[in-house]
Design a protein around this motif. Structure first.
Motif, PDB file in Angstrom:
ATOM      1  N   PHE A  34       0.842  -1.199   0.000  1.00  0.00           N
ATOM      2  CA  PHE A  34       0.000   0.000   0.000  1.00  0.00           C
ATOM      3  C   PHE A  34       0.876   1.249   0.000  1.00  0.00           C
ATOM      4  CE2 PHE A  34      -3.090  -3.045   1.546  1.00  0.00           C
ATOM      5  CZ  PHE A  34      -4.271  -2.620   0.949  1.00  0.00           C
ATOM      6  N   TYR A  35       0.666   2.103  -0.976  1.00  0.00           N
ATOM      7  CA  TYR A  35       1.442   3.340  -1.086  1.00  0.00           C
ATOM      8  C   TYR A  35       0.836   4.408  -0.178  1.00  0.00           C
ATOM      9  CZ  TYR A  35       3.715   7.430  -3.126  1.00  0.00           C
ATOM     10  OH  TYR A  35       4.446   8.590  -3.294  1.00  0.00           O
ATOM     11  N   PRO A  36       1.644   5.028   0.702  1.00  0.00           N
ATOM     12  CA  PRO A  36       1.113   6.114   1.548  1.00  0.00           C
ATOM     13  C   PRO A  36       1.136   7.439   0.794  1.00  0.00           C
ATOM     14  CG  PRO A  36       3.394   5.681   2.101  1.00  0.00           C
ATOM     15  CD  PRO A  36       3.033   4.700   1.007  1.00  0.00           C
ATOM     16  N   ALA A  37       0.264   8.349   1.165  1.00  0.00           N
ATOM     17  CA  ALA A  37       0.208   9.660   0.508  1.00  0.00           C
ATOM     18  C   ALA A  37       1.544  10.365   0.647  1.00  0.00           C
ATOM     19  CB  ALA A  37      -0.899  10.506   1.115  1.00  0.00           C
ATOM     20  N   GLN A  83       1.219  12.570  -4.675  1.00  0.00           N
ATOM     21  CA  GLN A  83       0.414  11.406  -5.082  1.00  0.00           C
ATOM     22  C   GLN A  83      -0.439  10.935  -3.912  1.00  0.00           C
ATOM     23  OE1 GLN A  83       2.443   8.294  -7.285  1.00  0.00           O
ATOM     24  NE2 GLN A  83       1.214   6.702  -6.310  1.00  0.00           N
ATOM     25  N   PRO A  84      -1.733  10.678  -4.133  1.00  0.00           N
ATOM     26  CA  PRO A  84      -2.609  10.196  -3.060  1.00  0.00           C
ATOM     27  C   PRO A  84      -2.272   8.760  -2.649  1.00  0.00           C
ATOM     28  CG  PRO A  84      -3.868  11.166  -4.869  1.00  0.00           C
ATOM     29  CD  PRO A  84      -2.475  10.982  -5.364  1.00  0.00           C
ATOM     30  N   HIS A  85      -2.819   8.372  -1.525  1.00  0.00           N
ATOM     31  CA  HIS A  85      -2.588   7.035  -0.982  1.00  0.00           C
ATOM     32  C   HIS A  85      -3.395   5.968  -1.732  1.00  0.00           C
ATOM     33  CE1 HIS A  85      -6.615   6.933   0.839  1.00  0.00           C
ATOM     34  NE2 HIS A  85      -6.426   8.227   1.092  1.00  0.00           N
ATOM     35  N   ASP A  86      -2.964   4.732  -1.554  1.00  0.00           N
ATOM     36  CA  ASP A  86      -3.729   3.597  -2.079  1.00  0.00           C
ATOM     37  C   ASP A  86      -4.902   3.290  -1.161  1.00  0.00           C
ATOM     38  OD1 ASP A  86      -2.191   3.065  -4.325  1.00  0.00           O
ATOM     39  OD2 ASP A  86      -0.794   1.774  -3.231  1.00  0.00           O
ATOM     40  N   THR A  87      -5.846   2.546  -1.677  1.00  0.00           N
ATOM     41  CA  THR A  87      -6.927   1.969  -0.878  1.00  0.00           C
ATOM     42  C   THR A  87      -7.012   0.490  -1.213  1.00  0.00           C
ATOM     43  OG1 THR A  87      -8.588   2.486  -2.570  1.00  0.00           O
ATOM     44  CG2 THR A  87      -8.264   4.123  -0.820  1.00  0.00           C
ATOM     45  N   GLY A  88      -7.843  -0.224  -0.480  1.00  0.00           N
ATOM     46  CA  GLY A  88      -8.003  -1.652  -0.735  1.00  0.00           C
ATOM     47  C   GLY A  88      -8.546  -2.354   0.485  1.00  0.00           C
ATOM     48  N   ILE A 133      -8.887   2.596   4.227  1.00  0.00           N
ATOM     49  CA  ILE A 133      -9.430   3.857   3.733  1.00  0.00           C
ATOM     50  C   ILE A 133      -8.382   4.977   3.645  1.00  0.00           C
ATOM     51  CG2 ILE A 133     -11.780   3.361   4.458  1.00  0.00           C
ATOM     52  CD1 ILE A 133     -11.263   4.997   6.984  1.00  0.00           C
ATOM     53  N   ASN A 134      -7.216   4.753   4.268  1.00  0.00           N
ATOM     54  CA  ASN A 134      -6.160   5.770   4.208  1.00  0.00           C
ATOM     55  C   ASN A 134      -4.839   5.104   4.562  1.00  0.00           C
ATOM     56  OD1 ASN A 134      -4.833   8.221   4.015  1.00  0.00           O
ATOM     57  ND2 ASN A 134      -5.401   8.915   6.064  1.00  0.00           N
ATOM     58  N   VAL A 135      -3.766   5.621   3.979  1.00  0.00           N
ATOM     59  CA  VAL A 135      -2.426   5.111   4.274  1.00  0.00           C
ATOM     60  C   VAL A 135      -1.499   6.300   4.407  1.00  0.00           C
ATOM     61  CG1 VAL A 135      -0.582   3.532   3.600  1.00  0.00           C
ATOM     62  CG2 VAL A 135      -2.924   3.081   2.841  1.00  0.00           C
ATOM     63  N   GLU A 136      -0.808   6.397   5.551  1.00  0.00           N
ATOM     64  CA  GLU A 136       0.104   7.510   5.786  1.00  0.00           C
ATOM     65  C   GLU A 136       1.403   6.996   6.399  1.00  0.00           C
ATOM     66  OE1 GLU A 136      -1.581  10.604   8.131  1.00  0.00           O
ATOM     67  OE2 GLU A 136      -3.382  10.805   6.902  1.00  0.00           O
ATOM     68  N   GLU A 137       2.496   7.668   6.062  1.00  0.00           N
ATOM     69  CA  GLU A 137       3.780   7.361   6.695  1.00  0.00           C
ATOM     70  C   GLU A 137       4.042   8.420   7.755  1.00  0.00           C
ATOM     71  OE1 GLU A 137       8.338   6.022   5.577  1.00  0.00           O
ATOM     72  OE2 GLU A 137       7.030   6.808   4.001  1.00  0.00           O
ATOM     73  N   ILE A 138       4.036   7.982   9.024  1.00  0.00           N
ATOM     74  CA  ILE A 138       4.166   8.889  10.159  1.00  0.00           C
ATOM     75  C   ILE A 138       5.237   8.345  11.103  1.00  0.00           C
ATOM     76  CG2 ILE A 138       2.998   9.944  12.135  1.00  0.00           C
ATOM     77  CD1 ILE A 138       0.374   9.682  10.597  1.00  0.00           C
ATOM     78  N   GLY A 156       8.168   7.338  10.610  1.00  0.00           N
ATOM     79  CA  GLY A 156       8.886   6.179  10.119  1.00  0.00           C
ATOM     80  C   GLY A 156       8.083   4.907   9.997  1.00  0.00           C
ATOM     81  N   GLU A 157       6.781   4.950  10.323  1.00  0.00           N
ATOM     82  CA  GLU A 157       5.946   3.760  10.178  1.00  0.00           C
ATOM     83  C   GLU A 157       4.795   4.047   9.205  1.00  0.00           C
ATOM     84  OE1 GLU A 157       4.663   2.940  14.162  1.00  0.00           O
ATOM     85  OE2 GLU A 157       3.057   4.431  14.119  1.00  0.00           O
ATOM     86  N   ILE A 158       4.448   3.033   8.411  1.00  0.00           N
ATOM     87  CA  ILE A 158       3.363   3.174   7.442  1.00  0.00           C
ATOM     88  C   ILE A 158       2.072   2.695   8.102  1.00  0.00           C
ATOM     89  CG2 ILE A 158       2.468   2.469   5.199  1.00  0.00           C
ATOM     90  CD1 ILE A 158       5.338   2.164   4.255  1.00  0.00           C
ATOM     91  N   ARG A 159       1.173   3.628   8.318  1.00  0.00           N
ATOM     92  CA  ARG A 159      -0.080   3.333   9.002  1.00  0.00           C
ATOM     93  C   ARG A 159      -1.189   3.064   7.995  1.00  0.00           C
ATOM     94  NH1 ARG A 159      -0.225   7.863  13.942  1.00  0.00           N
ATOM     95  NH2 ARG A 159       1.761   7.225  14.907  1.00  0.00           N
ATOM     96  N   HIS A 160      -1.830   1.918   8.155  1.00  0.00           N
ATOM     97  CA  HIS A 160      -2.966   1.536   7.307  1.00  0.00           C
ATOM     98  C   HIS A 160      -4.234   1.772   8.128  1.00  0.00           C
ATOM     99  CE1 HIS A 160       0.559  -0.770   6.097  1.00  0.00           C
ATOM    100  NE2 HIS A 160       0.033  -0.902   4.881  1.00  0.00           N
ATOM    101  N   TYR A 161      -4.984   2.792   7.763  1.00  0.00           N
ATOM    102  CA  TYR A 161      -6.200   3.121   8.509  1.00  0.00           C
ATOM    103  C   TYR A 161      -7.341   2.233   8.012  1.00  0.00           C
ATOM    104  CZ  TYR A 161      -3.867   7.083  10.623  1.00  0.00           C
ATOM    105  OH  TYR A 161      -3.011   7.874  11.366  1.00  0.00           O
ATOM    106  N   ILE A 162      -7.981   1.554   8.957  1.00  0.00           N
ATOM    107  CA  ILE A 162      -9.018   0.568   8.628  1.00  0.00           C
ATOM    108  C   ILE A 162     -10.310   0.915   9.345  1.00  0.00           C
ATOM    109  CG2 ILE A 162      -7.472  -1.332   8.037  1.00  0.00           C
ATOM    110  CD1 ILE A 162      -7.554  -2.244  10.915  1.00  0.00           C
ATOM    111  N   THR A 163     -11.407   0.290   8.903  1.00  0.00           N
ATOM    112  CA  THR A 163     -12.730   0.635   9.435  1.00  0.00           C
ATOM    113  C   THR A 163     -13.077  -0.116  10.715  1.00  0.00           C
ATOM    114  OG1 THR A 163     -13.726  -1.021   7.983  1.00  0.00           O
ATOM    115  CG2 THR A 163     -13.614   1.251   7.159  1.00  0.00           C
ATOM    116  N   GLU A 164     -12.344  -1.216  11.001  1.00  0.00           N
ATOM    117  CA  GLU A 164     -12.571  -1.977  12.229  1.00  0.00           C
ATOM    118  C   GLU A 164     -11.303  -2.735  12.586  1.00  0.00           C
ATOM    119  OE1 GLU A 164     -14.849  -5.842  11.471  1.00  0.00           O
ATOM    120  OE2 GLU A 164     -15.624  -4.499   9.906  1.00  0.00           O
TER     121      GLU A 164
END
Length: 402
Positions: A39-42, A46-51, A59-64, A66-74
């Motif tokens: 998953f590519y972070p914003a 370039q915007p982030h990937d989803t999946g 729903i969102n992917v950010e690199e904060i 030094g870690e890549i955070r995958h934001y999920i709905t649950e």
């Protein structure tokens, strides 16, 4: 870098990994960190990937930090996960980002215009060009040259270099990092420090279409689309043209002529309508003059209208007072929740219309003004137009008697 699978293979759509962290951010949003990810972070425009991760939406992917955070709905209740990258969104971003590299390189190499800004939106892409003006001829030539690069299907490769190695390359600008510098190379065109995802050859970018450009903060903001977005734009535009041709009962090539004919006809109709309105308002003015009420000071006309514009009422009052110098007109109109009024008089009337109107307006919490011969104003329709007319005439009589 080994954790970033999208750098190893931008075409990777499915992968497996383990969760190393699951937490909530300061806003209470759930996120997970994985041992590795496709998953590519914003970032970098370039915007982030989803999946999905185990069928749970990402729903969102950010690199904060030094870690890549995958934001999920649950929350995810297993350690092992399978990730599914939304390929349609990923490939769209690859097309747009590589297209930006091509277009920016063309503007710099052929027209000496550098790109100083880039934004990849949901429907359009923009670049900010460091120039105060852009001609249609330049934009058209840039579009042609960019698409020529596309049709040549030149290789797009990636090279990782250090700071010393980067200095030996013809980079467009200085890298923002000092190590693990990622350089995207378009053969015989461009060397660009970039962290985005790109296709393997320019042919995959698809057609590049410049849509528009405008001035922005002293520079030019140019809007364009690439690949599937260009095809969708063509489909929409073709549907619009086809629909217009059907509405105009003409061939598509004849639409401009049909539109010119309609505009010419509309102008003629507007002139005819204006002439007719002039005649009607003159007839109305004459009819009202015939109905004028005689008073001790001369004559008066008091009429309550509904949904009449102040412009037309002012014209009507002017026609009447020009024909009779001893007359006063009181016109009130209710437009929705507002009451508006115009008071006008002939040149022989000594009473001040501005003073009269301002004395009456507090009744409707109104404001307005004018001069001795004509004044207008308005307020809230807290009473009927007839009641406000009566109020105006009452004040006029009291003033006259005093």
């Amino acid at each position: 870098m080994n954790q970033k699978l999208y750098y190893k293979d931008a075409y990777l759509q499915t992968f497996t990994a383990q969760i190393t962290k699951q937490a909530r951010d300061n806003d209470g949003n759930i996120y997970v960190v994985l041992t590795e990810t496709a998953f590519y972070p914003a970032g970098g425009g370039q915007p982030h990937d989803t999946g999905q991760l185990n069928q749970i939406p990402v729903i969102n992917v950010e690199e904060i930090d030094g870690e890549i955070r995958h934001y999920i709905t649950e929350e995810i209740h297993t350690n092992d996960v399978t990730g599914y990258v939304s390929w349609k969104r990923r490939f769209d971003h690859m097309q747009q980002h590589a297209g930006q590299h091509i277009l920016s390189a063309i503007f710099w190499d052929h027209f000496n215009i550098p790109t100083i800004g880039f934004h990849l939106g949901r429907e359009i892409v923009t670049i900010d060009l460091e120039t105060s003006d852009l001609s249609s001829e330049t934009a058209e030539e840039a579009s042609y040259l960019a698409n020529q690069i596309v049709f040549e299907s030149r290789p797009i490769t990636v090279q990782w270099v250090n700071q010393e190695e980067a200095k030996q390359l013809p980079l467009r600008k200085e890298p923002t990092v000092t190590e693990n510098i990622r350089v995207v190379i378009i053969e015989n065109l461009d060397y660009n420090g970039c962290g985005g995802t790109h296709p393997k050859q320019t042919g995959e970018v698809g057609p590049i279409q410049i849509i528009n450009w405008e001035r922005h903060k002293g520079n030019i903001r140019l809007t364009f689309v690439c690949g599937w977005r260009t095809i969708e734009l063509m489909k929409r535009n073709h549907a619009l043209v086809k629909g217009a041709a059907q509405q105009l009962h003409s061939k598509e090539d004849d639409i401009p002529n049909k539109i010119n004919q309609l505009l010419s006809s509309q102008k003629e109709n507007e002139k005819a309508l204006q002439a007719a309105n002039e005649k009607l308002i003159l007839v109305e003015a004459n009819e009202l003059l015939q109905q004028a009420e005689k008073t001790s000071f001369g004559k008066q006309i008091a009429v309550n209208f509904t949904d009449r514009s102040m412009q037309k009422l002012a014209k009507l009052a002017a026609l009447i007072t020009e024909q009779d110098e001893h007359i006063i007109t009181y016109f009130v109109t209710q437009n929705g929740e507002n009451l508006q009024c115009i008071c006008a008089c002939g040149k022989a009337v000594e009473q001040n219309m501005n003073t009269l109107l301002k004395a009456a307006l507090p009744l409707i919490e109104g404001k307005g003004g004018g001069n001795q011969k004509s004044a207008r104003g308005g307020g809230k329709a807290t009473i009927s137009g007839e009641a406000f007319l009566a109020h105006l005439i009452h004040i006029q009589k009291e003033t006259q008697e005093a």
